[in-house]
Design a protein around this motif. Structure first.
Motif, PDB file in Angstrom:
ATOM      1  N   TRP A  54      15.591  31.988  57.168  1.00  0.00           N
ATOM      2  CA  TRP A  54      14.495  31.850  58.122  1.00  0.00           C
ATOM      3  C   TRP A  54      13.598  33.081  58.045  1.00  0.00           C
ATOM      4  N   HIS A  55      12.297  32.863  58.280  1.00  0.00           N
ATOM      5  CA  HIS A  55      11.355  33.971  58.438  1.00  0.00           C
ATOM      6  C   HIS A  55      10.248  33.505  59.380  1.00  0.00           C
ATOM      7  N   ARG A  56       9.882  34.385  60.317  1.00  0.00           N
ATOM      8  CA  ARG A  56       8.927  34.003  61.351  1.00  0.00           C
ATOM      9  C   ARG A  56       7.561  33.605  60.790  1.00  0.00           C
ATOM     10  N   ALA A  57       7.202  34.096  59.599  1.00  0.00           N
ATOM     11  CA  ALA A  57       5.889  33.780  59.028  1.00  0.00           C
ATOM     12  C   ALA A  57       5.750  32.294  58.728  1.00  0.00           C
ATOM     13  N   LEU A  58       6.859  31.610  58.474  1.00  0.00           N
ATOM     14  CA  LEU A  58       6.796  30.196  58.107  1.00  0.00           C
ATOM     15  C   LEU A  58       6.437  29.305  59.285  1.00  0.00           C
ATOM     16  N   GLU A  59       6.660  29.777  60.524  1.00  0.00           N
ATOM     17  CA  GLU A  59       6.395  28.934  61.682  1.00  0.00           C
ATOM     18  C   GLU A  59       4.938  28.998  62.131  1.00  0.00           C
ATOM     19  N   HIS A  60       4.143  29.877  61.543  1.00  0.00           N
ATOM     20  CA  HIS A  60       2.754  29.987  61.969  1.00  0.00           C
ATOM     21  C   HIS A  60       1.998  28.720  61.590  1.00  0.00           C
ATOM     22  N   PRO A  61       1.207  28.145  62.528  1.00  0.00           N
ATOM     23  CA  PRO A  61       0.523  26.871  62.250  1.00  0.00           C
ATOM     24  C   PRO A  61      -0.450  26.920  61.080  1.00  0.00           C
ATOM     25  N   LYS A  62      -0.956  28.101  60.738  1.00  0.00           N
ATOM     26  CA  LYS A  62      -1.915  28.196  59.633  1.00  0.00           C
ATOM     27  C   LYS A  62      -1.245  28.544  58.309  1.00  0.00           C
ATOM     28  N   ASN A  63       0.078  28.635  58.311  1.00  0.00           N
ATOM     29  CA  ASN A  63       0.787  28.925  57.067  1.00  0.00           C
ATOM     30  C   ASN A  63       0.663  27.740  56.114  1.00  0.00           C
ATOM     31  N   GLU A  64       0.214  27.986  54.892  1.00  0.00           N
ATOM     32  CA  GLU A  64      -0.052  26.915  53.934  1.00  0.00           C
ATOM     33  C   GLU A  64       1.088  26.705  52.943  1.00  0.00           C
ATOM     34  N   PHE A  65       2.204  27.390  53.147  1.00  0.00           N
ATOM     35  CA  PHE A  65       3.302  27.265  52.193  1.00  0.00           C
ATOM     36  C   PHE A  65       3.894  25.857  52.194  1.00  0.00           C
ATOM     37  N   SER A  66       3.975  25.224  53.374  1.00  0.00           N
ATOM     38  CA  SER A  66       4.511  23.856  53.447  1.00  0.00           C
ATOM     39  C   SER A  66       3.693  22.903  52.592  1.00  0.00           C
ATOM     40  N   GLN A  67       2.375  23.053  52.635  1.00  0.00           N
ATOM     41  CA  GLN A  67       1.503  22.200  51.817  1.00  0.00           C
ATOM     42  C   GLN A  67       1.690  22.489  50.330  1.00  0.00           C
ATOM     43  N   GLN A  68       1.926  23.753  50.004  1.00  0.00           N
ATOM     44  CA  GLN A  68       2.170  24.129  48.616  1.00  0.00           C
ATOM     45  C   GLN A  68       3.460  23.481  48.102  1.00  0.00           C
ATOM     46  N   VAL A  69       4.504  23.478  48.938  1.00  0.00           N
ATOM     47  CA  VAL A  69       5.773  22.846  48.555  1.00  0.00           C
ATOM     48  C   VAL A  69       5.567  21.358  48.311  1.00  0.00           C
ATOM     49  N   LEU A  70       4.808  20.709  49.188  1.00  0.00           N
ATOM     50  CA  LEU A  70       4.559  19.275  49.050  1.00  0.00           C
ATOM     51  C   LEU A  70       3.798  18.964  47.763  1.00  0.00           C
ATOM     52  N   CYS A  71       2.792  19.760  47.458  1.00  0.00           N
ATOM     53  CA  CYS A  71       1.972  19.512  46.262  1.00  0.00           C
ATOM     54  C   CYS A  71       2.756  19.744  44.971  1.00  0.00           C
ATOM     55  N   GLU A  72       3.593  20.757  44.941  1.00  0.00           N
ATOM     56  CA  GLU A  72       4.291  21.120  43.705  1.00  0.00           C
ATOM     57  C   GLU A  72       5.604  20.370  43.483  1.00  0.00           C
ATOM     58  N   THR A  73       6.232  19.896  44.570  1.00  0.00           N
ATOM     59  CA  THR A  73       7.537  19.249  44.412  1.00  0.00           C
ATOM     60  C   THR A  73       7.567  17.798  44.876  1.00  0.00           C
ATOM     61  N   GLY A  74       6.618  17.418  45.739  1.00  0.00           N
ATOM     62  CA  GLY A  74       6.645  16.074  46.302  1.00  0.00           C
ATOM     63  C   GLY A  74       7.571  15.946  47.492  1.00  0.00           C
ATOM     64  N   ALA A  75       8.186  17.045  47.927  1.00  0.00           N
ATOM     65  CA  ALA A  75       9.089  17.040  49.086  1.00  0.00           C
ATOM     66  C   ALA A  75       8.345  17.579  50.309  1.00  0.00           C
ATOM     67  N   TYR A  76       8.641  16.990  51.458  1.00  0.00           N
ATOM     68  CA  TYR A  76       8.024  17.431  52.712  1.00  0.00           C
ATOM     69  C   TYR A  76       8.917  18.484  53.369  1.00  0.00           C
ATOM     70  N   MET A  77       8.328  19.608  53.726  1.00  0.00           N
ATOM     71  CA  MET A  77       9.061  20.712  54.337  1.00  0.00           C
ATOM     72  C   MET A  77       8.783  20.735  55.840  1.00  0.00           C
ATOM     73  N   ARG A  78       9.853  20.777  56.627  1.00  0.00           N
ATOM     74  CA  ARG A  78       9.720  20.804  58.092  1.00  0.00           C
ATOM     75  C   ARG A  78      10.316  22.091  58.638  1.00  0.00           C
ATOM     76  N   VAL A  79       9.534  22.770  59.479  1.00  0.00           N
ATOM     77  CA  VAL A  79       9.965  24.033  60.077  1.00  0.00           C
ATOM     78  C   VAL A  79      10.178  23.817  61.568  1.00  0.00           C
ATOM     79  N   ASP A  80      11.392  24.042  62.049  1.00  0.00           N
ATOM     80  CA  ASP A  80      11.719  23.872  63.463  1.00  0.00           C
ATOM     81  C   ASP A  80      11.789  25.239  64.125  1.00  0.00           C
ATOM     82  N   ARG A  81      10.784  25.535  64.930  1.00  0.00           N
ATOM     83  CA  ARG A  81      10.703  26.847  65.564  1.00  0.00           C
ATOM     84  C   ARG A  81      11.831  27.057  66.571  1.00  0.00           C
ATOM     85  N   LYS A  82      12.232  25.991  67.278  1.00  0.00           N
ATOM     86  CA  LYS A  82      13.245  26.123  68.318  1.00  0.00           C
ATOM     87  C   LYS A  82      14.601  26.519  67.753  1.00  0.00           C
ATOM     88  N   THR A  83      15.029  25.816  66.733  1.00  0.00           N
ATOM     89  CA  THR A  83      16.348  26.094  66.147  1.00  0.00           C
ATOM     90  C   THR A  83      16.276  27.040  64.955  1.00  0.00           C
TER      91      THR A  83
END
Length: 328
Positions: free
Chosen positions: A46-75
């Protein structure tokens, strides 16, 4: 789904409506429906930078791998959805990103005389330069962590030195009794808690906000050199925090409670399912069904419904041994 003999036992329908895609699951085989509903892979770390709403890493993962990345801030959990190949590659990407983010972190303990200046000026400067999500300041331990490599480290050192120069002379022992428990200085715009200790309004507000990053509940008064320990009332917390932050704090408090009572409250065993149930002892196993993923499981061991019979046999065997006679 291909292994099912009855095609209507588990059906998946996808409807595209412009930019909206609706997925509907239906059928009579509930365990298969539940498995389809939450086909995910968990990622360690875990790293707090990934939970920021403007973080574009999730979109990068989706484009390069085809997998959807979900970040759960609570847990503070990361999960990826997709095929076996895509989730495997996505997990590699995420692990590499977590290593990169961690290597760019720098932590330091802020001297107490510098806390007020840091809260009033220094933190705003750092966030403006490096971003809101790159700074974490734990008021209780006075530990500040910043992401951004050497440039961020030098900027933080400079801010702390500047704060120390503007802090003035340390308070005498007699003065410390009336000083703010957080910054240690003369109280500016005081706010009194029910226990009698007074705080600077700005210090108290930031202390409550910082609890989102370092959850330790209940939040307690830091007066008397941290020995007061009287819980801060919820109405007081509500008064200082905006609604969104207050709700996040309640969620963090609830999650922390679950972690501290992990033997009593447990999450459903299905990956990424957020349902919670109360665990029972091995003496009284009960069959439960998750309302989200339809998994049938034992309330004692948490395993599949079929194992409940084994738990019941174990319970009966123990009772027989205690009674010293066979159970009719």
């Amino acid at each position: 789904m291909g292994s099912l003999k009855d095609p209507e036992a588990c059906m998946l329908n996808i409807h595209e409506e412009g930019h909206t895609v609706r997925v509907r699951l239906s059928g009579s085989q509930k365990d298969a429906l539940g498995a389809l509903k939450v086909q995910v892979k968990a990622v360690q770390g875990w790293h707090r930078a990934l939970e920021h709403p403007k973080n574009e890493f999730s979109q990068q993962v989706l484009c390069e791998t085809g997998a959807y990345m979900r970040v759960d801030r609570k847990t503070r959990a990361i999960t990826v959805f997709g095929s076996a190949a895509s989730t495997s590659r996505a997990r590699e990407m995420i692990s590499e990103e977590l290593d990169r983010l961690s290597s760019a972190d720098f932590s330091a303990i802020v001297p107490k005389p510098a806390v007020r200046s840091l809260i009033n000026h220094g933190l705003a400067q750092l966030k403006e330069t490096f971003g809101e999500d790159t700074i974490k300041f734990d008021m209780t331990s006075r530990r500040i962590t910043i992401s951004g490599g050497e440039e961020a480290r030098h900027a933080l050192d400079s801010i702390i030195r500047s704060a120390m120069r503007s802090s003035g002379k340390p308070l005498a022992a007699s003065q410390s009794e009336t000083a703010c428990p957080i910054c240690g200085g003369d109280i500016s715009v005081p706010f009194h808690l029910g226990c009698g200790h007074a705080y600077c309004v700005a210090c108290l507000r930031y202390f409550l906000l910082s609890a989102l990053d370092a959850p330790d509940f209940p939040l307690r008064c830091l007066g008397n050199d941290g020995h007061c320990g009287v819980p801060i009332p919820i109405p007081t917390i509500h008064r200082f925090l905006p609604p969104a932050s207050f709700n996040r704090l309640l969620e963090a408090a609830f999650t922390t409670y679950l972690i501290k009572h992990a033997n009593e409250f447990k999450y459903c065993k299905t990956p990424d399912c957020t349902q919670i149930y109360r665990s029972t002892s091995s003496e009284a196993p009960v069959s439960l069904r998750c309302p989200s993923c339809f998994l049938d499981f034992c309330s004692s061991c948490g395993k599949s419904h079929e194992v409940l019979q084994e738990c019941t046999k174990v319970r009966n065997t123990k009772q027989k041994r205690r009674s010293g006679r066979p159970k009719p």
